[in-house]
Design a protein around this motif. Sequence first.
Motif, PDB file in Angstrom:
ATOM      1  N   SER A   9      10.103  81.520  43.658  1.00  0.00           N
ATOM      2  CA  SER A   9       9.083  82.569  43.632  1.00  0.00           C
ATOM      3  C   SER A   9       8.468  82.667  45.019  1.00  0.00           C
ATOM      4  CB  SER A   9       7.965  82.261  42.637  1.00  0.00           C
ATOM      5  OG  SER A   9       8.450  81.590  41.530  1.00  0.00           O
ATOM      6  N   GLY A  10       8.179  83.902  45.428  1.00  0.00           N
ATOM      7  CA  GLY A  10       7.721  84.106  46.800  1.00  0.00           C
ATOM      8  C   GLY A  10       8.908  84.053  47.756  1.00  0.00           C
ATOM      9  N   GLY A  11      10.102  84.325  47.224  1.00  0.00           N
ATOM     10  CA  GLY A  11      11.327  84.227  48.027  1.00  0.00           C
ATOM     11  C   GLY A  11      11.545  85.392  48.978  1.00  0.00           C
ATOM     12  N   GLY A  14       8.959  84.508  54.637  1.00  0.00           N
ATOM     13  CA  GLY A  14       8.520  83.233  55.211  1.00  0.00           C
ATOM     14  C   GLY A  14       9.219  81.995  54.653  1.00  0.00           C
ATOM     15  N   ILE A  15       8.409  81.078  54.141  1.00  0.00           N
ATOM     16  CA  ILE A  15       8.931  79.791  53.655  1.00  0.00           C
ATOM     17  C   ILE A  15       9.871  80.006  52.468  1.00  0.00           C
ATOM     18  CG2 ILE A  15       8.239  77.634  52.523  1.00  0.00           C
ATOM     19  CD1 ILE A  15       5.663  77.742  54.330  1.00  0.00           C
ATOM     20  N   GLY A  16       9.462  80.876  51.520  1.00  0.00           N
ATOM     21  CA  GLY A  16      10.295  81.125  50.334  1.00  0.00           C
ATOM     22  C   GLY A  16      11.666  81.671  50.714  1.00  0.00           C
ATOM     23  N   ARG A  17      11.701  82.580  51.673  1.00  0.00           N
ATOM     24  CA  ARG A  17      12.996  83.131  52.120  1.00  0.00           C
ATOM     25  C   ARG A  17      13.868  82.031  52.735  1.00  0.00           C
ATOM     26  NH1 ARG A  17      13.111  88.555  55.505  1.00  0.00           N
ATOM     27  NH2 ARG A  17      12.884  89.366  53.396  1.00  0.00           N
ATOM     28  N   ASN A  89       8.015  77.138  43.847  1.00  0.00           N
ATOM     29  CA  ASN A  89       7.040  78.241  43.807  1.00  0.00           C
ATOM     30  C   ASN A  89       6.364  78.356  45.172  1.00  0.00           C
ATOM     31  OD1 ASN A  89       5.332  80.307  43.043  1.00  0.00           O
ATOM     32  ND2 ASN A  89       3.724  78.885  42.449  1.00  0.00           N
ATOM     33  N   ALA A  90       6.829  79.310  45.969  1.00  0.00           N
ATOM     34  CA  ALA A  90       6.265  79.497  47.311  1.00  0.00           C
ATOM     35  C   ALA A  90       5.392  80.745  47.384  1.00  0.00           C
ATOM     36  CB  ALA A  90       7.394  79.585  48.338  1.00  0.00           C
ATOM     37  N   ALA A  91       5.154  81.406  46.252  1.00  0.00           N
ATOM     38  CA  ALA A  91       4.302  82.605  46.281  1.00  0.00           C
ATOM     39  C   ALA A  91       2.876  82.191  46.628  1.00  0.00           C
ATOM     40  CB  ALA A  91       4.334  83.305  44.933  1.00  0.00           C
ATOM     41  N   ASN A 156     -11.684  79.594  49.275  1.00  0.00           N
ATOM     42  CA  ASN A 156     -10.867  79.965  48.104  1.00  0.00           C
ATOM     43  C   ASN A 156      -9.466  79.360  48.216  1.00  0.00           C
ATOM     44  OD1 ASN A 156     -10.247  81.613  50.292  1.00  0.00           O
ATOM     45  ND2 ASN A 156     -10.391  83.542  49.166  1.00  0.00           N
ATOM     46  N   TYR A 157      -8.858  79.531  49.382  1.00  0.00           N
ATOM     47  CA  TYR A 157      -7.490  79.061  49.605  1.00  0.00           C
ATOM     48  C   TYR A 157      -7.409  77.531  49.511  1.00  0.00           C
ATOM     49  CZ  TYR A 157      -2.956  78.645  51.993  1.00  0.00           C
ATOM     50  OH  TYR A 157      -1.654  78.355  52.322  1.00  0.00           O
ATOM     51  N   SER A 158      -8.350  76.835  50.172  1.00  0.00           N
ATOM     52  CA  SER A 158      -8.265  75.366  50.165  1.00  0.00           C
ATOM     53  C   SER A 158      -8.503  74.824  48.759  1.00  0.00           C
ATOM     54  CB  SER A 158      -9.245  74.745  51.170  1.00  0.00           C
ATOM     55  OG  SER A 158     -10.556  75.133  50.883  1.00  0.00           O
ATOM     56  N   GLY A 188       1.716  72.513  57.188  1.00  0.00           N
ATOM     57  CA  GLY A 188       0.563  72.608  58.076  1.00  0.00           C
ATOM     58  C   GLY A 188       0.445  74.027  58.590  1.00  0.00           C
ATOM     59  N   PHE A 189       0.914  74.226  59.811  1.00  0.00           N
ATOM     60  CA  PHE A 189       0.756  75.537  60.448  1.00  0.00           C
ATOM     61  C   PHE A 189       2.163  76.048  60.746  1.00  0.00           C
ATOM     62  CE2 PHE A 189      -1.813  77.923  63.793  1.00  0.00           C
ATOM     63  CZ  PHE A 189      -2.472  78.668  62.824  1.00  0.00           C
ATOM     64  N   ILE A 190       2.662  76.930  59.883  1.00  0.00           N
ATOM     65  CA  ILE A 190       4.063  77.356  59.944  1.00  0.00           C
ATOM     66  C   ILE A 190       4.123  78.828  60.360  1.00  0.00           C
ATOM     67  CG2 ILE A 190       6.242  77.465  58.654  1.00  0.00           C
ATOM     68  CD1 ILE A 190       5.018  74.609  58.712  1.00  0.00           C
TER      69      ILE A 190
HETATM   70  P1  NAD Z   1       4.406  84.835  53.320  1.00  0.00           P
HETATM   71  O1  NAD Z   1       3.242  85.757  53.234  1.00  0.00           O
HETATM   72  O2  NAD Z   1       5.399  85.004  54.406  1.00  0.00           O
HETATM   73  O3  NAD Z   1       5.195  84.818  51.925  1.00  0.00           O
HETATM   74  C1  NAD Z   1       4.523  84.778  50.693  1.00  0.00           C
HETATM   75  C2  NAD Z   1       5.351  85.545  49.690  1.00  0.00           C
HETATM   76  O4  NAD Z   1       4.680  85.471  48.415  1.00  0.00           O
HETATM   77  C3  NAD Z   1       5.482  87.049  50.034  1.00  0.00           C
HETATM   78  O5  NAD Z   1       6.835  87.443  49.962  1.00  0.00           O
HETATM   79  C4  NAD Z   1       4.655  87.731  48.957  1.00  0.00           C
HETATM   80  O6  NAD Z   1       5.138  89.011  48.587  1.00  0.00           O
HETATM   81  C5  NAD Z   1       4.778  86.735  47.806  1.00  0.00           C
HETATM   82  N1  NAD Z   1       3.703  86.913  46.826  1.00  0.00           N
HETATM   83  C6  NAD Z   1       2.393  87.132  47.063  1.00  0.00           C
HETATM   84  N2  NAD Z   1       1.740  87.276  45.900  1.00  0.00           N
HETATM   85  C7  NAD Z   1       2.663  87.140  44.907  1.00  0.00           C
HETATM   86  C8  NAD Z   1       2.593  87.190  43.497  1.00  0.00           C
HETATM   87  N3  NAD Z   1       1.437  87.439  42.851  1.00  0.00           N
HETATM   88  N4  NAD Z   1       3.724  87.009  42.792  1.00  0.00           N
HETATM   89  C9  NAD Z   1       4.902  86.775  43.421  1.00  0.00           C
HETATM   90  N5  NAD Z   1       5.022  86.734  44.754  1.00  0.00           N
HETATM   91  C10 NAD Z   1       3.917  86.902  45.495  1.00  0.00           C
HETATM   92  O7  NAD Z   1       3.750  83.376  53.393  1.00  0.00           O
HETATM   93  P2  NAD Z   1       4.364  81.946  53.748  1.00  0.00           P
HETATM   94  O8  NAD Z   1       3.688  81.493  54.966  1.00  0.00           O
HETATM   95  O9  NAD Z   1       5.836  81.954  53.667  1.00  0.00           O
HETATM   96  O10 NAD Z   1       3.761  81.102  52.554  1.00  0.00           O
HETATM   97  C11 NAD Z   1       4.549  80.572  51.501  1.00  0.00           C
HETATM   98  C12 NAD Z   1       3.721  79.492  50.795  1.00  0.00           C
HETATM   99  O11 NAD Z   1       3.424  78.464  51.738  1.00  0.00           O
HETATM  100  C13 NAD Z   1       2.377  80.013  50.283  1.00  0.00           C
HETATM  101  O12 NAD Z   1       2.075  79.368  49.061  1.00  0.00           O
HETATM  102  C14 NAD Z   1       1.409  79.547  51.356  1.00  0.00           C
HETATM  103  O13 NAD Z   1       0.111  79.392  50.841  1.00  0.00           O
HETATM  104  C15 NAD Z   1       2.024  78.228  51.729  1.00  0.00           C
HETATM  105  N6  NAD Z   1       1.612  77.738  53.043  1.00  0.00           N
HETATM  106  C16 NAD Z   1       1.917  78.426  54.174  1.00  0.00           C
HETATM  107  C17 NAD Z   1       1.502  77.914  55.400  1.00  0.00           C
HETATM  108  C18 NAD Z   1       1.801  78.594  56.698  1.00  0.00           C
HETATM  109  O14 NAD Z   1       1.328  78.109  57.741  1.00  0.00           O
HETATM  110  N7  NAD Z   1       2.574  79.665  56.723  1.00  0.00           N
HETATM  111  C19 NAD Z   1       0.780  76.713  55.458  1.00  0.00           C
HETATM  112  C20 NAD Z   1       0.504  76.050  54.286  1.00  0.00           C
HETATM  113  C21 NAD Z   1       0.926  76.554  53.078  1.00  0.00           C
END
Ligand code: NAD
Length: 250
Positions: A9-11, A14-17, A89-91, A156-158, A188-190
Amino acid sequence: MPLRTHEISGGGSGIGRAVCQRFASEGALVVVADLNEEAANETLRSLSRDHKVQEHMAAVVDVSSKQSVERLVESIQRRYFQPASVCVNAAGITQDDFLLRLEEAAFDRVVGVNLKGTFLVVQAVAAAMVASGVSKGSIVTVGSIVGKVGNIGQVNYSASKAGVEGITRTAAKELSRYRIRCNCVLPGFISTPMTDKVPERVIHKMTSLVPLGRMGEPDEVADVCSFLASDDSRYITGASIEVTGGLFMG
Ligand code: NAD
């Protein structure tokens, strides 16, 4: 042996992809699930192009909706005649503001996607695994280092990400009797579209605090998800693994 199905999920970004691409390169059947249909399809196209496997699927899901998550789980079962044996679950979303200004609706939205969404996905995926007797299920949740240390502008996020670790540890305890493991990665910071929104001066400041001296890449988080999905981590459950370049260690 039939190919294993992996749901991310969230694929769509970013990370999910990166996780989808990693699993596809390992030969899994990948379900790219995202709220953003076009983004999910774009990830799907990248899998077919890079790995020449036509059997992955893309699906629209809103992880904050029980009905939507259940529809996703049913569609996986229909398509592959088995539930996913691996789920990441990366959403996730951010909606930042200072504590003294943050609106209730912004708190609810972030908690609804990040925390409730994790609960709904873990619950539905685990129920399908248990019902079909999947052995060696692995569920990976995505928390954040800020769930441990807090972050200015992200109350909220934390809070939501601290809760993700709580869900993960409880699920690990309850699901181990079904041979389902549940672990959390704490990026961390991606460098992803999520952090593209962060002002340059903040990026500079954060990066200067990272012992490894740079932001992480999505595939560096995907590597850890791959490890947690695999048998190489068979004695690990309920763990949170930091992928931070050393940021806020200890
Ligand atoms: P991103 O914004 O690139 O990707 C997030 C994806 O989640 C998007 O494709 C978006 O469409 C999808 N999404 C959002 N709401 C959704 C929903 N209700 N249902 C299904 N999909 C939904 O972000 P990312 O940086 O790849 O983050 C992926 C995960 O990693 C997140 O949970 C984020 O909180 C976590 N994270 C990211 C970082 C960072 O530095 N990038 C750091 C810590 C944690």
